[in-house]
Scaffold this motif. Structure first.
Motif, short mmCIF file in Angstrom:
data_model
loop_
_atom_site.label_atom_id
_atom_site.label_comp_id
_atom_site.label_asym_id
_atom_site.label_seq_id
_atom_site.Cartn_x
_atom_site.Cartn_y
_atom_site.Cartn_z
N MET A 176 0.97 -0.98 0.11
CA MET A 176 -0.03 -0.04 -0.12
C MET A 176 0.99 1.05 -0.09
N LYS A 177 0.57 2.16 -0.89
CA LYS A 177 1.35 3.28 -0.88
C LYS A 177 0.85 4.26 0.13
N VAL A 178 1.65 4.69 1.05
CA VAL A 178 1.51 5.62 2.03
C VAL A 178 1.76 7.23 1.63
N ILE A 179 2.80 7.31 0.79
CA ILE A 179 3.15 8.66 0.28
C ILE A 179 3.37 8.68 -1.18
N GLU A 180 2.45 9.51 -1.84
CA GLU A 180 2.27 9.55 -3.53
C GLU A 180 2.54 10.81 -4.04
N ILE A 181 3.60 10.99 -4.80
CA ILE A 181 3.93 12.06 -5.49
C ILE A 181 3.76 11.86 -7.05
N ASN A 182 2.90 12.76 -7.80
CA ASN A 182 2.47 12.26 -9.13
C ASN A 182 2.92 13.49 -9.85
N ASN A 183 3.89 13.57 -10.79
CA ASN A 183 4.30 14.53 -11.52
C ASN A 183 4.13 16.10 -11.23
N ILE A 184 4.61 16.40 -9.82
CA ILE A 184 4.60 17.63 -9.30
C ILE A 184 5.25 18.51 -9.97
N THR A 185 5.15 19.90 -10.23
CA THR A 185 6.02 20.65 -10.94
C THR A 185 5.95 22.00 -10.08
N LYS A 186 7.10 22.49 -9.70
CA LYS A 186 7.02 23.86 -9.11
C LYS A 186 8.14 24.85 -9.95
N THR A 201 14.51 19.73 -0.56
CA THR A 201 13.55 20.43 0.43
C THR A 201 12.37 20.80 -0.34
N THR A 202 12.34 21.27 -1.55
CA THR A 202 11.13 21.92 -2.28
C THR A 202 10.16 20.69 -2.55
N THR A 203 10.54 19.64 -2.76
CA THR A 203 9.36 18.45 -2.96
C THR A 203 9.03 18.09 -1.44
N ILE A 204 9.84 18.08 -0.47
CA ILE A 204 9.30 17.84 0.85
C ILE A 204 8.41 18.89 1.44
N ARG A 205 8.71 20.30 0.85
CA ARG A 205 7.65 21.40 1.47
C ARG A 205 6.22 21.11 0.75
N HIS A 206 6.19 20.56 -0.24
CA HIS A 206 5.09 20.07 -0.93
C HIS A 206 4.09 19.16 -0.23
N LEU A 207 4.76 18.02 0.34
CA LEU A 207 4.50 17.04 1.33
C LEU A 207 3.87 17.55 2.48
N MET A 208 4.48 18.53 2.87
CA MET A 208 4.09 19.12 4.27
C MET A 208 2.95 20.20 3.96
N GLY A 209 2.38 20.37 2.81
CA GLY A 209 1.60 21.29 2.53
C GLY A 209 1.91 22.92 2.68
N PHE A 210 3.18 23.26 2.70
CA PHE A 210 3.71 24.64 2.66
C PHE A 210 3.68 25.18 1.28
N SER A 211 3.49 24.43 0.39
CA SER A 211 3.87 24.91 -1.00
C SER A 211 2.81 24.33 -1.92
N CYS A 239 0.25 15.57 -4.68
CA CYS A 239 0.94 14.58 -3.65
C CYS A 239 -0.14 14.39 -2.68
N ASN A 240 0.00 13.17 -2.17
CA ASN A 240 -1.10 12.63 -1.11
C ASN A 240 -0.25 11.81 0.02
N ILE A 241 -0.71 12.05 1.07
CA ILE A 241 -0.32 11.03 1.97
C ILE A 241 -1.65 10.40 2.81
N ASN A 242 -1.63 9.10 2.95
CA ASN A 242 -2.58 8.30 3.18
C ASN A 242 -3.81 8.50 2.40
N GLY A 243 -3.60 8.91 1.24
CA GLY A 243 -4.88 9.12 0.28
C GLY A 243 -5.46 10.68 0.53
N LEU A 244 -4.75 11.38 1.42
CA LEU A 244 -5.29 13.04 1.33
C LEU A 244 -4.41 13.64 0.84
N ASP A 245 -4.80 14.91 -0.05
CA ASP A 245 -4.25 16.00 -0.52
C ASP A 245 -3.31 16.47 0.38
#
Length: 296
Positions: free
Chosen positions: A1-11, A43-53, A60-66
């Motif tokens: 089961m995928k817990v963290i999913e990042i799909n084609n994010i561009t910033k 860090t830019t990628t991680i900031r997206h996972l944390m919802g800061f960017s 990107c989703n964590i446990n299915g949540l945006d």
């Protein structure tokens, strides 16, 4: 089961800065290393996972949540160690830890106290008087004290001395045993090699490769610096056909992939003054994936 999913994010920050079509995922209970030189986009990628960017495109989703829409909900049950920790400098270390615990609704500080002891942290002095290593230890305590199911760690051993880096690696291995899902960014291949199942490699904002650690280990070459008696001996040795990285008078740097016995046997024929082995640097390993003058 995928817990963290990042799909084609561009910033895109312009002038080639940012992240571009970044995709990878972290399975439940997996430790994924996020490898790349400084400024590569970790860090830019991680900031997206944390919802800061918010990404220009992709998701990107964590446990299915945006991650952007549901950041508060996600962060409640997640341990996060930023690359640059925003401290309240006038607080003491222990007050800051209690402040974070309160925000996260942590009533029992047993785990925090255990981590304070383990990392030999004196939390009673003011943060502004602490060294980078001490501040990093506070960050570690804050990320791990909740015993979260998911950890996102950005350069977690930055500023730690080798003894504490080793202690941190033990902690990650214990969390892995517990089934924690971990994303850990680093520019230290040794750290990733010892703790992770897979690694996503990023350069210039783009994912170049997602590899099993076993594959990366096989890609690593051993480097040997050999000092021969004189330059004449070097000329004879070069006829053996080993892969040479560098020659400086009677010093030769040899790259060996796999079995080192042929090199050892060969050296028996020559007068060798010294032989030292050197770990392959992350930079050398990157060259293998990125191309460039050292590309194999």
């Amino acid at each position: 089961m995928k817990v963290i999913e990042i799909n084609n994010i561009t910033k895109d920050y312009g002038q080639g800065k940012g992240i571009f079509n970044v995709s990878f995922s972290v399975e439940k209970g997996e430790v994924l290393g996020f490898l790349g030189p400084n400024g590569a986009g970790k860090t830019t990628t991680i900031r997206h996972l944390m919802g800061f960017s918010k990404a220009n495109k992709g998701s990107c989703n964590i446990n299915g949540l945006d991650c952007f829409e549901k950041s508060a909900e996600i962060q409640r049950n997640l341990g996060y160690l930023p690359g640059e920790i925003a401290f309240l400098d006038d607080m003491t270390g222990i007050k800051f830890i209690k402040f974070v615990a309160e925000m996260k609704g942590i009533k029992d500080l047993t785990r925090a106290k255990e981590l304070i002891g383990r990392f030999e942290l004196n939390p009673n002095s003011k943060i502004k008087k602490m060294s980078k290593g001490m501040k990093q230890k506070i960050g570690i305590v804050c990320a791990f004290m909740q015993e979260p199911d998911i950890l996102i760690l950005d350069e977690p051993t930055s500023g730690l001395d080798p003894l504490m880096q080793n202690e941190f690696i033990k902690l990650i291995l214990e969390e892995k045993e517990r089934g924690t899902t971990i994303l850990m960014s680093s520019h230290s291949f040794e750290e990733i090699e010892r703790t992770c199942d897979r690694a996503a490699i990023i350069k210039d904002g783009k994912i170049v490769s997602v590899e099993n650690i076993s594959t990366l280990k096989e890609s690593k070459q051993k480097i040997y610096n050999i000092t021969f008696e004189n330059e004449e001996v070097v000329k004879d040795f070069l006829k053996e056909g080993f892969k040479i990285k560098d020659i400086d008078k009677n010093n030769v740097t040899v790259l060996v992939k796999g079995d080192i016995m042929p090199l050892i046997k060969s050296l028996g024929k020559y007068k060798v003054v010294s032989l030292e082995s050197k770990a392959q640097s992350l930079e050398d390993l990157f060259m293998h994936f990125y191309g460039g003058e050292n590309n194999d």
